[in-house]
Design a protein around this motif. Structure first.
Motif, PDB file in Angstrom:
ATOM      1  N   LEU A 297       0.902  -1.280  -0.024  1.00 43.02           N
ATOM      2  CA  LEU A 297      -0.041   0.177  -0.015  1.00 43.02           C
ATOM      3  C   LEU A 297       0.862   1.351  -0.027  1.00 43.02           C
ATOM      4  CD1 LEU A 297      -2.672  -1.000   2.847  1.00 43.02           C
ATOM      5  CD2 LEU A 297      -3.020  -1.069   0.255  1.00 43.02           C
ATOM      6  N   LYS A 298       0.566   1.992  -0.737  1.00 37.09           N
ATOM      7  CA  LYS A 298       1.550   3.228  -0.970  1.00 37.09           C
ATOM      8  C   LYS A 298       1.054   4.172   0.249  1.00 37.09           C
ATOM      9  CE  LYS A 298       3.097   3.742  -5.578  1.00 37.09           C
ATOM     10  NZ  LYS A 298       3.125   4.698  -6.741  1.00 37.09           N
ATOM     11  N   LEU A 299       1.305   4.156   1.537  1.00 31.58           N
ATOM     12  CA  LEU A 299       0.904   4.770   2.589  1.00 31.58           C
ATOM     13  C   LEU A 299       2.133   5.140   3.434  1.00 31.58           C
ATOM     14  CD1 LEU A 299      -2.353   2.996   3.787  1.00 31.58           C
ATOM     15  CD2 LEU A 299      -2.235   5.293   2.618  1.00 31.58           C
ATOM     16  N   ILE A 300       2.193   6.441   3.972  1.00 27.24           N
ATOM     17  CA  ILE A 300       3.405   6.633   4.805  1.00 27.24           C
ATOM     18  C   ILE A 300       3.310   5.671   5.749  1.00 27.24           C
ATOM     19  CG2 ILE A 300       4.138   8.517   6.643  1.00 27.24           C
ATOM     20  CD1 ILE A 300       2.613  10.585   4.647  1.00 27.24           C
ATOM     21  N   LEU A 301       2.240   5.482   6.312  1.00 23.50           N
ATOM     22  CA  LEU A 301       2.125   4.475   7.523  1.00 23.50           C
ATOM     23  C   LEU A 301       2.951   3.072   7.024  1.00 23.50           C
ATOM     24  CD1 LEU A 301       0.614   3.153  10.077  1.00 23.50           C
ATOM     25  CD2 LEU A 301      -1.057   2.477   8.344  1.00 23.50           C
ATOM     26  N   GLN A 302       3.011   2.682   5.750  1.00 22.94           N
ATOM     27  CA  GLN A 302       3.419   1.449   5.537  1.00 22.94           C
ATOM     28  C   GLN A 302       4.851   1.569   5.237  1.00 22.94           C
ATOM     29  OE1 GLN A 302       1.106  -1.023   3.119  1.00 22.94           O
ATOM     30  NE2 GLN A 302       2.508  -2.761   3.071  1.00 22.94           N
ATOM     31  N   GLY A 303       5.252   2.803   4.627  1.00 19.10           N
ATOM     32  CA  GLY A 303       6.836   3.307   4.527  1.00 19.10           C
ATOM     33  C   GLY A 303       7.538   3.189   5.891  1.00 19.10           C
ATOM     34  N   PHE A 304       6.868   3.573   6.973  1.00 22.39           N
ATOM     35  CA  PHE A 304       7.436   3.645   8.062  1.00 22.39           C
ATOM     36  C   PHE A 304       7.846   2.752   8.837  1.00 22.39           C
ATOM     37  CE2 PHE A 304       5.034   8.070   9.815  1.00 22.39           C
ATOM     38  CZ  PHE A 304       6.138   8.741   9.134  1.00 22.39           C
ATOM     39  N   SER A 305       6.781   1.396   8.437  1.00 22.27           N
ATOM     40  CA  SER A 305       7.094  -0.104   8.893  1.00 22.27           C
ATOM     41  C   SER A 305       8.031  -0.693   8.144  1.00 22.27           C
ATOM     42  CB  SER A 305       5.880  -0.764   8.731  1.00 22.27           C
ATOM     43  OG  SER A 305       5.975  -1.962   8.525  1.00 22.27           O
ATOM     44  N   GLU A 306       8.161  -0.275   6.843  1.00 29.15           N
ATOM     45  CA  GLU A 306       9.239  -0.966   6.090  1.00 29.15           C
ATOM     46  C   GLU A 306      10.707  -0.245   6.496  1.00 29.15           C
ATOM     47  OE1 GLU A 306       6.328  -1.162   2.240  1.00 29.15           O
ATOM     48  OE2 GLU A 306       7.647   0.615   2.240  1.00 29.15           O
ATOM     49  N   ALA A 307      10.646   0.896   7.033  1.00 30.66           N
ATOM     50  CA  ALA A 307      11.981   1.544   7.498  1.00 30.66           C
ATOM     51  C   ALA A 307      12.603   0.855   8.496  1.00 30.66           C
ATOM     52  CB  ALA A 307      11.769   2.968   7.849  1.00 30.66           C
ATOM     53  N   ALA A 308      11.559   0.403   9.502  1.00 29.97           N
ATOM     54  CA  ALA A 308      12.083  -0.454  10.737  1.00 29.97           C
ATOM     55  C   ALA A 308      12.298  -1.848  10.074  1.00 29.97           C
ATOM     56  CB  ALA A 308      10.967  -0.834  11.472  1.00 29.97           C
ATOM     57  N   VAL A 309      11.703  -2.602   9.033  1.00 33.99           N
ATOM     58  CA  VAL A 309      12.067  -4.004   8.624  1.00 33.99           C
ATOM     59  C   VAL A 309      13.617  -3.676   7.826  1.00 33.99           C
ATOM     60  CG1 VAL A 309      11.670  -5.434   6.812  1.00 33.99           C
ATOM     61  CG2 VAL A 309       9.783  -4.671   8.278  1.00 33.99           C
ATOM     62  N   ALA A 310      13.616  -2.524   7.111  1.00 34.33           N
ATOM     63  CA  ALA A 310      14.949  -2.419   6.282  1.00 34.33           C
ATOM     64  C   ALA A 310      16.315  -2.219   7.174  1.00 34.33           C
ATOM     65  CB  ALA A 310      14.914  -1.306   5.335  1.00 34.33           C
ATOM     66  N   ALA A 311      15.764  -1.582   8.402  1.00 38.57           N
ATOM     67  CA  ALA A 311      16.912  -1.128   9.299  1.00 38.57           C
ATOM     68  C   ALA A 311      17.598  -2.507   9.755  1.00 38.57           C
ATOM     69  CB  ALA A 311      16.278  -0.195  10.113  1.00 38.57           C
ATOM     70  N   HIS A 312      16.794  -3.172  10.141  1.00 41.18           N
ATOM     71  CA  HIS A 312      17.169  -4.585  10.792  1.00 41.18           C
ATOM     72  C   HIS A 312      17.913  -5.533   9.758  1.00 41.18           C
ATOM     73  CE1 HIS A 312      15.279  -4.691  14.968  1.00 41.18           C
ATOM     74  NE2 HIS A 312      14.859  -3.561  14.605  1.00 41.18           N
ATOM     75  N   ALA A 313      17.306  -5.504   8.431  1.00 39.84           N
ATOM     76  CA  ALA A 313      18.067  -6.332   7.608  1.00 39.84           C
ATOM     77  C   ALA A 313      19.530  -5.542   7.267  1.00 39.84           C
ATOM     78  CB  ALA A 313      17.354  -6.418   6.340  1.00 39.84           C
ATOM     79  N   ILE A 314      19.580  -4.202   7.032  1.00 42.09           N
ATOM     80  CA  ILE A 314      20.671  -3.544   6.778  1.00 42.09           C
ATOM     81  C   ILE A 314      21.918  -3.801   8.021  1.00 42.09           C
ATOM     82  CG2 ILE A 314      21.808  -1.279   6.970  1.00 42.09           C
ATOM     83  CD1 ILE A 314      19.326  -0.327   5.207  1.00 42.09           C
ATOM     84  N   PHE A 315      21.512  -3.985   9.335  1.00 37.46           N
ATOM     85  CA  PHE A 315      22.399  -4.295  10.329  1.00 37.46           C
ATOM     86  C   PHE A 315      23.193  -5.525  10.045  1.00 37.46           C
ATOM     87  CE2 PHE A 315      23.677  -6.424  14.473  1.00 37.46           C
ATOM     88  CZ  PHE A 315      24.142  -4.873  15.164  1.00 37.46           C
ATOM     89  N   ALA A 316      22.245  -6.405   9.659  1.00 37.85           N
ATOM     90  CA  ALA A 316      23.040  -7.758   9.395  1.00 37.85           C
ATOM     91  C   ALA A 316      24.059  -7.725   8.151  1.00 37.85           C
ATOM     92  CB  ALA A 316      22.158  -8.860   8.787  1.00 37.85           C
ATOM     93  N   VAL A 317      23.790  -6.610   7.261  1.00 38.61           N
ATOM     94  CA  VAL A 317      24.908  -6.466   5.978  1.00 38.61           C
ATOM     95  C   VAL A 317      26.105  -5.648   6.670  1.00 38.61           C
ATOM     96  CG1 VAL A 317      25.354  -5.267   3.840  1.00 38.61           C
ATOM     97  CG2 VAL A 317      23.081  -6.545   4.448  1.00 38.61           C
ATOM     98  N   VAL A 318      25.784  -4.611   7.695  1.00 41.38           N
ATOM     99  CA  VAL A 318      27.013  -3.836   7.966  1.00 41.38           C
ATOM    100  C   VAL A 318      27.597  -4.631   9.159  1.00 41.38           C
ATOM    101  CG1 VAL A 318      27.452  -1.765   9.335  1.00 41.38           C
ATOM    102  CG2 VAL A 318      25.846  -1.739   7.541  1.00 41.38           C
ATOM    103  N   HIS A 319      27.101  -5.512   9.952  1.00 33.83           N
ATOM    104  CA  HIS A 319      27.775  -6.123  10.984  1.00 33.83           C
ATOM    105  C   HIS A 319      27.594  -7.651  10.817  1.00 33.83           C
ATOM    106  CE1 HIS A 319      28.382  -2.421  13.082  1.00 33.83           C
ATOM    107  NE2 HIS A 319      27.308  -2.191  13.040  1.00 33.83           N
ATOM    108  N   PRO A 320      28.233  -8.219   9.603  1.00 40.54           N
ATOM    109  CA  PRO A 320      27.941  -9.740   9.498  1.00 40.54           C
ATOM    110  C   PRO A 320      28.106 -10.560  10.786  1.00 40.54           C
ATOM    111  CG  PRO A 320      29.641  -8.807   7.903  1.00 40.54           C
ATOM    112  CD  PRO A 320      28.859  -7.410   8.719  1.00 40.54           C
ATOM    113  N   GLY A 321      27.349 -11.405  10.672  1.00 39.97           N
ATOM    114  CA  GLY A 321      27.553 -12.509  11.820  1.00 39.97           C
ATOM    115  C   GLY A 321      27.197 -12.013  13.389  1.00 39.97           C
ATOM    116  N   GLU A 322      27.057 -10.864  13.475  1.00 36.76           N
ATOM    117  CA  GLU A 322      26.680 -10.123  14.901  1.00 36.76           C
ATOM    118  C   GLU A 322      25.212 -10.166  15.115  1.00 36.76           C
ATOM    119  OE1 GLU A 322      27.563  -5.849  16.690  1.00 36.76           O
ATOM    120  OE2 GLU A 322      29.293  -6.574  15.449  1.00 36.76           O
ATOM    121  N   ALA A 323      25.031 -10.740  16.302  1.00 38.89           N
ATOM    122  CA  ALA A 323      23.581 -10.792  16.772  1.00 38.89           C
ATOM    123  C   ALA A 323      23.024  -9.372  17.164  1.00 38.89           C
ATOM    124  CB  ALA A 323      23.292 -11.893  17.846  1.00 38.89           C
TER     125      ALA A 323
END
Ligand SMILES: Cc1cc2nc3c(=O)[nH]c(=O)nc-3n(C[C@H](O)[C@H](O)[C@H](O)COP(=O)(O)OP(=O)(O)OC[C@H]3O[C@@H](n4cnc5c(N)ncnc54)[C@H](O)[C@@H]3O)c2cc1C
Length: 337
Positions: A297-323
């Motif tokens: 859905l093209k909603l600000i609300l959904q974009g905010f949620s995606e920001a949280a999802v992406a941040a967690h996935a990005i953490f794994a790329v920036v800190h590989p292997g770190e929990a």
């Protein structure tokens, strides 16, 4: 002046979603840099409808788009993300862990990951095919956005179009301006409630409905509008005295340079895995209006949620292997600023 900047994440687009990503990344201690082609943050909210109330932001029964951006700005301030504004990202090279972005101003941004929050891309209005239009745009007689309602006070305003923007702005401006609405058919493609309000306003004589007409020509001297000529499909014409024309024929979606990066896309949107928001290029993520997946859905609300999802996935790329230990913001708190 060209910049040379490094960060964990380069965020392309400082709309509401890109801005909130600074917060979500910052809470995971990931540094970011915000880059936007416009001269200010806020994306569509700031550029297209700062004075319009938004009703579907949780815990805000109504909030003006400009106010939402001002609050986001305060929320991300503690993270001190550098901003490169008035700069369009043109090039991207590299791989997960080592990307370099180039802007049209000659900046180089080095980042371990890239987060595309480019919204409708380099969005622009669909322009009506009218002779001499550019001359009237240059003087401000033809405008595509309402930045300040007060600028329209006492003016004769012709609004053209049949979608939400045409209907909403007719309703918003009718109390400060003399508004005529030009549409080629009686039915509007707007929220039924708003369309009904417009009909009621027209019945009370607060708005003039010019239906079924289309824009045909502009009249004026030196680009200063005095009247808008409209015509029916049968060729009957009318001249509407006017100081301003607001054509609302939608926004054109143009990913601009991003379209050339070879990312898998669906109808001008970047395809992502909704579990991580990663694109087809490992290390490159996309969120907000630019990103698509089944059920999007093209909603600000959904974009905010995606920001949280992406941040967690990005953490794994920036800190590989770190929990990454999940923590609520109430537990972590935010930096003092
Ligand atoms: C009139 C109107 C009313 C709306 N009402 C609502 C509503 O009630 N509720 C709701 O949830 N949504 C609403 N929306 C939609 C909402 O505004 C969008 O969903 C939201 O703005 C998307 O945010 P974003 O950050 O993904 O993208 P955008 O706000 O589009 O921001 C993207 C930014 O990326 C920048 N950019 C693009 N390409 C580049 C590049 N190559 N280099 C640098 N910068 C780039 C652009 O300049 C822009 O600033 C409305 C939209 C409009 C037009």
């Amino acid at each position: 002046m060209a910049n040379d900047i490094s960060a964990d994440v380069a965020i392309i687009g400082a709309g509401p979603v890109g801005m909130f990503a600074v917060f979500e990344l910052g809470m995971l201690k990931l540094s970011s840099v915000l880059i936007d082609a416009l001269g200010e943050v806020g994306g569509q909210c700031a550029a297209l409808y700062p004075e319009k109330p938004i009703y579907d932001i949780p815990a805000h029964p109504a909030i003006e788009a400009g106010e939402l951006i001002a609050r986001l700005d305060r929320q991300i301030a503690p993270f001190h993300a550098p901003r490169l504004l008035g700069r369009r990202v043109s090039g991207l090279v590299g791989e997960a862990g080592a990307f370099t972005l180039a802007t049209d101003q000659g900046d180089a941004v080095h980042a371990r990951t890239v987060l595309i929050a480019a919204g409708a891309g380099a969005f622009g209005p669909n322009r009506p095919p009218i002779e001499g239009l550019a001359t009237y745009e240059a003087t401000g007689s033809v405008q595509y956005y309402v930045r300040r309602r007060e600028d329209f006070r006492g003016k004769r305003v012709v609004i053209a179009g049949g979608g939400d923007s045409a209907v909403d702005w007719a309703l918003e401006l009718k109390d400060v301006a003399r508004v005529s609405v030009v549409h080629r058919r009686p039915k509007f493609r707007a929220a039924p409630e708003s369309a009904a309000q417009l009909d009621a306003a027209a019945a009370r004589g607060e708005v003039e409905m010019v239906i079924p007409y289309q824009l045909q020509a502009l009249r004026g001297e030196g680009g200063v509008l005095s009247a808008v000529e409209v015509a029916t499909l049968q060729g009957e014409t009318r001249l509407l005295p006017a100081d301003l024309l607001l054509p609302f024929f939608g926004l054109s979606m143009d990913l601009g340079p991003i379209a050339a990066w070879g990312l898998e896309s669906v109808q001008h949107h970047v395809k992502v895995d909704p579990a991580t928001c990663v694109t087809s290029w490992p290390g490159v993520f996309a969120i907000g209006d630019v990103a698509t997946y089944p059920g999007k859905l093209k909603l600000i609300l959904q974009g905010f949620s995606e920001a949280a999802v992406a941040a967690h996935a990005i953490f794994a790329v920036v800190h590989p292997g770190e929990a990454l230990h999940f923590e609520y913001s109430t537990t972590k708190g935010v930096p003092a600023g």
